[in-house]
Design a protein around this motif. Structure first.
Motif, mmCIF file in Angstrom:
data_model
loop_
_atom_site.group_PDB
_atom_site.id
_atom_site.type_symbol
_atom_site.label_atom_id
_atom_site.label_comp_id
_atom_site.label_asym_id
_atom_site.label_seq_id
_atom_site.Cartn_x
_atom_site.Cartn_y
_atom_site.Cartn_z
ATOM 1 N N PHE A 1 -3.547 12.955 1.609
ATOM 2 C CA PHE A 1 -3.594 10.849 1.160
ATOM 3 C C PHE A 1 -3.887 10.547 -0.303
ATOM 4 N N LEU A 2 -4.371 11.724 -0.874
ATOM 5 C CA LEU A 2 -5.254 11.146 -2.139
ATOM 6 C C LEU A 2 -3.497 11.431 -3.048
ATOM 7 N N HIS A 3 -2.411 12.147 -2.846
ATOM 8 C CA HIS A 3 -1.549 12.013 -2.999
ATOM 9 C C HIS A 3 -0.563 11.146 -3.013
ATOM 10 N N LEU A 4 -1.026 10.147 -2.191
ATOM 11 C CA LEU A 4 -0.137 8.402 -2.899
ATOM 12 C C LEU A 4 -0.022 7.713 -3.674
ATOM 13 N N SER A 5 1.245 7.389 -3.848
ATOM 14 C CA SER A 5 0.607 6.448 -4.836
ATOM 15 C C SER A 5 -0.730 4.664 -4.644
ATOM 16 N N SER B 1 -9.511 -5.529 -16.707
ATOM 17 C CA SER B 1 -7.957 -5.321 -15.897
ATOM 18 C C SER B 1 -8.496 -4.949 -14.435
ATOM 19 N N LEU B 2 -8.086 -6.314 -12.996
ATOM 20 C CA LEU B 2 -8.393 -5.817 -11.872
ATOM 21 C C LEU B 2 -7.158 -5.803 -11.095
ATOM 22 N N HIS B 3 -6.777 -5.106 -10.190
ATOM 23 C CA HIS B 3 -5.211 -4.680 -8.961
ATOM 24 C C HIS B 3 -5.911 -4.572 -8.406
ATOM 25 N N PHE B 4 -5.026 -5.190 -7.329
ATOM 26 C CA PHE B 4 -5.074 -5.109 -5.725
ATOM 27 C C PHE B 4 -3.676 -4.088 -5.036
ATOM 28 N N ASN B 5 -3.149 -3.259 -4.368
ATOM 29 C CA ASN B 5 -2.253 -2.768 -3.783
ATOM 30 C C ASN B 5 -2.668 -2.726 -2.332
ATOM 31 N N HIS B 6 -1.284 -2.494 -1.893
ATOM 32 C CA HIS B 6 -0.930 -2.129 -0.058
ATOM 33 C C HIS B 6 0.544 -1.706 -0.376
ATOM 34 N N SER B 7 0.131 -1.256 0.328
ATOM 35 C CA SER B 7 1.376 -0.315 0.816
ATOM 36 C C SER B 7 1.770 0.034 2.076
ATOM 37 N N PHE B 8 3.301 -0.472 2.844
ATOM 38 C CA PHE B 8 3.815 -0.510 4.343
ATOM 39 C C PHE B 8 4.269 0.515 5.010
ATOM 40 N N PHE B 9 3.352 1.580 4.912
ATOM 41 C CA PHE B 9 4.495 2.612 6.027
ATOM 42 C C PHE B 9 4.725 2.189 6.896
ATOM 43 N N PRO B 10 5.840 3.168 7.756
ATOM 44 C CA PRO B 10 6.342 3.023 9.211
ATOM 45 C C PRO B 10 5.779 2.976 10.365
ATOM 46 N N ALA B 11 5.397 2.572 11.535
ATOM 47 C CA ALA B 11 4.715 2.518 12.660
ATOM 48 C C ALA B 11 2.901 1.895 12.502
ATOM 49 N N GLY B 12 3.057 0.967 11.063
ATOM 50 C CA GLY B 12 1.835 0.596 11.582
ATOM 51 C C GLY B 12 0.802 0.848 10.269
ATOM 52 N N ILE B 13 1.507 1.877 9.562
ATOM 53 C CA ILE B 13 0.022 2.188 9.209
ATOM 54 C C ILE B 13 0.037 1.812 7.598
ATOM 55 N N HIS C 1 -1.909 1.176 4.280
ATOM 56 C CA HIS C 1 -2.523 1.974 3.313
ATOM 57 C C HIS C 1 -2.400 1.093 1.524
ATOM 58 N N GLY C 2 -3.945 0.872 1.224
ATOM 59 C CA GLY C 2 -3.820 0.023 0.372
ATOM 60 C C GLY C 2 -5.010 0.751 -0.725
ATOM 61 N N SER C 3 -5.031 0.361 -2.204
ATOM 62 C CA SER C 3 -6.651 0.780 -3.187
ATOM 63 C C SER C 3 -6.704 -0.821 -3.979
ATOM 64 N N GLY D 1 -12.842 2.103 -8.495
ATOM 65 C CA GLY D 1 -12.034 1.523 -7.394
ATOM 66 C C GLY D 1 -12.088 3.141 -6.379
ATOM 67 N N VAL D 2 -11.085 2.152 -5.078
ATOM 68 C CA VAL D 2 -11.339 2.323 -3.726
ATOM 69 C C VAL D 2 -9.848 2.689 -3.350
ATOM 70 N N GLN D 3 -9.217 3.826 -1.851
ATOM 71 C CA GLN D 3 -8.598 3.831 -1.781
ATOM 72 C C GLN D 3 -8.719 4.146 -0.642
ATOM 73 N N TYR D 4 -7.844 4.283 0.764
ATOM 74 C CA TYR D 4 -7.781 3.543 2.096
ATOM 75 C C TYR D 4 -6.462 3.438 3.077
ATOM 76 N N LEU D 5 -6.285 4.802 3.632
ATOM 77 C CA LEU D 5 -5.685 4.661 4.796
ATOM 78 C C LEU D 5 -6.185 4.615 6.303
ATOM 79 N N ASN D 6 -4.623 3.123 7.394
ATOM 80 C CA ASN D 6 -5.190 3.134 8.354
ATOM 81 C C ASN D 6 -4.138 3.600 8.699
ATOM 82 N N TYR D 7 -4.258 4.597 9.917
ATOM 83 C CA TYR D 7 -3.329 5.039 10.650
ATOM 84 C C TYR D 7 -3.094 4.584 11.841
ATOM 85 N N GLY D 8 -4.107 3.484 12.715
ATOM 86 C CA GLY D 8 -3.697 2.596 13.588
ATOM 87 C C GLY D 8 -4.706 2.981 14.731
#
Length: 352
Positions: free
Chosen positions: A34-38, A75-87, A89-91, A108-115
């Motif tokens: 998941f570390l290779h994700l944007s 600088s402060l950034h909040f990011n969230h991505s929406f994958f198929p099947a409700g997965i 991912h954010g940072s 920083g922090v990065q997470y991925l929740n598979y549901g």
């Protein structure tokens, strides 16, 4: 030989040595992938991989820690991505430059929740549910060591769990950034995700590897057009990056090879190492931006044989509204869907 040139020389020596010891297949045997994700919508629009941009965006530190600089301060950034099947991912990332110092830091922090998943026994009887998540904390630091050179490092604590199984590791990224402002050229070299396991899912999974990558990035802004193009060379520690798909193996009783089951040519395999991207920087203060990118590796691995798709292409748009910058990125994987990525950023100094 100057300090900056010596650093680049050592990186190139490492690039020549690593293929000998890190020749395993890139698919299916890496943990913490998941570390290779944007990490942001802007990076998604630029093809997920672009370590050769240095401006006021600290999220590029996930690609190359050496890019942290005075313009990323507060600088402060909040990011969230929406994958198929409700997965999900954010940072998030915050950058800070030390007063009266050449050091620039990021947190920083990065997470991925598979549901949630249904848990069953060997007979298919449902026994409840379980979840799966990945999490990473990052500390970044960079310093300018020469008029044209910057160096940086990321230290990451990574944790992953699937039901009752857990794994963790300490990882390090090392980066060098070279800049020629008068020619608007940037060149970066990054060795990513080197480190060691703190714990593994089980005592029997010793064959899994960390998600190492060696990347060279190049970008140039045109002199008479508000456009910057970039090229990222990834997976430089091995030549063959094609996926060994078991579904394409010959399973016929006659033993006749499938004419469509061909290994990639040398030219095809070379371009699988490349990501191409471009960004239009429009407006007096570059407050409106358009992005496009192409990954030949994703294109070849995700394309359909009978239908033309946009797999491998990425698009993005960004604009600054008042004190906030809003970015949207779209990466196409398949006809059935892709990734929608949304980012919101600001500079805390503008509020005080």
């Amino acid at each position: 030989m100057g300090t900056g040139k010596r650093l680049i020389l050592w990186f190139l020596i490492g690039a020549a040595i690593l293929p000998v010891s890190l020749s395993a297949q890139i698919g299916g045997d890496r943990v913490f992938s998941f570390l290779h994700l944007s990490s942001s919508a802007r990076i998604t629009g630029l093809g997920t991989l672009h370590p050769a941009v240095i401006d006021d965006d600290p999220m590029f530190a996930w690609q190359n820690p050496a890019i942290l600089n005075p313009s990323t301060h507060q600088s402060l950034h909040f990011n969230h991505s929406f994958f198929p099947a409700g997965i999900q991912h954010g940072s998030a990332m915050y950058a800070h430059s030390l007063k009266d110092s050449s050091w620039h830091l990021g947190f920083g922090v990065q997470y991925l929740n598979y549901g949630d998943f249904t848990m069953t026994d060997e007979g298919g009887v449902e026994m409840g549910t379980f979840d799966a998540t990945d999490l990473a904390f990052i500390f970044s630091a960079s310093r300018q060591i020469h008029e044209n050179y910057r160096i940086g490092a990321n230290i990451k604590y990574v944790n992953s769990h699937i039901e009752s199984y857990r794994a963790s590791a300490i990882l390090v990224d090392l980066g060098v950034h070279y800049q020629l402002p008068e020619r608007r050229i940037n060149l970066s070299i990054t060795a990513k995700n080197m480190g060691f396991f703190l714990s593994r899912y089980s005592e029997y999974d010793q064959e899994y590897y960390l998600p190492f990558d060696l990347v060279i990035g190049f970008s140039k802004r045109l002199e008479h057009l508000p456009f910057r193009y970039g090229i990222a060379f990834h997976h430089l520690y091995r030549w063959n990056v094609s996926y060994d798909d078991p579904n394409r193996e010959n399973n016929t009783l006659s033993g006749v090879l499938d004419p469509d089951d061909k290994s990639p040519t040398a030219v095809d395999n070379f371009f699988r190492h490349l990501n191409f991207n471009g960004e239009f920087l429009l407006g007096k203060r570059e407050n409106f931006r358009l992005r496009i990118a192409y990954s030949h590796l994703l294109r070849q691995e995700l394309k359909l044989s009978n239908v033309q798709t946009l797999a491998g292409f990425s698009f993005g748009v960004g604009m600054k509204i008042s004190r906030f910058r809003i970015d949207y990125g779209r990466s196409v994987y398949h006809l059935a869907g892709g990734i929608h990525h949304l980012s919101v950023s600001t500079r805390l100094g503008e509020f005080f």
